[in-house]
Scaffold this motif. Structure first.
Motif, short mmCIF file in Angstrom:
data_model
loop_
_atom_site.label_atom_id
_atom_site.label_comp_id
_atom_site.label_asym_id
_atom_site.label_seq_id
_atom_site.Cartn_x
_atom_site.Cartn_y
_atom_site.Cartn_z
N UNK A 74 -46.57 -48.37 -105.63
CA UNK A 74 -46.31 -47.01 -105.18
C UNK A 74 -46.95 -45.92 -106.03
N UNK A 75 -47.57 -46.28 -107.16
CA UNK A 75 -48.22 -45.30 -108.04
C UNK A 75 -49.64 -44.99 -107.52
N UNK A 76 -50.13 -43.81 -107.83
CA UNK A 76 -51.52 -43.47 -107.50
C UNK A 76 -52.43 -43.90 -108.64
N UNK A 77 -53.53 -44.56 -108.30
CA UNK A 77 -54.54 -45.00 -109.27
C UNK A 77 -55.90 -44.47 -108.85
N UNK A 78 -56.80 -44.24 -109.81
CA UNK A 78 -58.15 -43.78 -109.46
C UNK A 78 -58.82 -44.78 -108.52
N UNK A 79 -59.54 -44.26 -107.56
CA UNK A 79 -60.29 -45.09 -106.61
C UNK A 79 -61.66 -45.39 -107.20
N UNK A 80 -62.19 -46.57 -106.91
CA UNK A 80 -63.47 -47.01 -107.47
C UNK A 80 -64.64 -46.10 -107.13
N UNK A 81 -64.62 -45.50 -105.94
CA UNK A 81 -65.72 -44.67 -105.49
C UNK A 81 -65.20 -43.26 -105.21
N UNK A 82 -65.34 -42.32 -106.19
CA UNK A 82 -64.80 -40.97 -106.01
C UNK A 82 -65.48 -40.17 -104.90
N UNK A 83 -66.64 -40.64 -104.40
CA UNK A 83 -67.25 -39.96 -103.25
C UNK A 83 -66.41 -40.16 -102.00
#
Length: 148
Positions: A74-83
């Motif tokens: 349920x936590x937000x994590x950085x996505x591999x592709x910020x585009x």
């Protein structure tokens, strides 16, 4: 729900979702775009993460692949592709339901709910979101579990 119940639901859910799933394009419905000619959806547990790999062939014959990793807490994590997206969250909301949400600039870009049938042989993926041009959509894909 208490912490013990969450852990139990997560453990049971992971096993039920893992495996290879084949798209049933004739049973799928897309508001935006068209269902793929064929697709394989693979879910595998790797430590705390779920690895979700998709390979599909469009109606024009072009093939594509995508692999994403999610920690279903349920936590937000950085996505591999910020585009594409800034962050992503995933969680089991029941024994047979896995949800993911992708965020861009603090707004929901894409929401996907994966629901297993009671017998665990079919998975319905309902995606809703907006295109890069701002058009909202909802697509439904039906998959059948491949016996390996």
């Amino acid at each position: 729900m208490g912490q013990g119940a969450t852990e139990k639901a997560t453990t049971g859910s992971v096993e039920a979702f893992c495996g290879t799933w084949a798209l049933l394009p004739e049973k799928s419905w897309y508001q935006f775009g068209a269902p793929a000619q064929q697709a394989k959806y693979r879910i595998k547990q790797e430590g705390k993460q779920l690895k979700i790999g998709v390979e599909w062939t469009e109606m024009d014959g072009q093939t594509f692949r995508a692999t994403n990793y999610f920690i279903p807490d349920g936590q937000q994590y950085p996505y591999d592709n910020p585009d594409i997206a800034d962050t992503v969250s995933a969680s089991f909301t029941g024994e047979r339901t896995l949800e993911t949400t992708s965020f861009k600039n603090g707004e929901v870009l894409l929401f996907a709910r994966r629901e297993l049938s009671e017998d665990g042989r079919h998975m319905t993926i309902t995606q809703s979101g907006r295109t890069p041009k701002g058009t909202t959509f909802s697509n439904i894909s039906i998959y059948k579990k491949h016996q390996e």
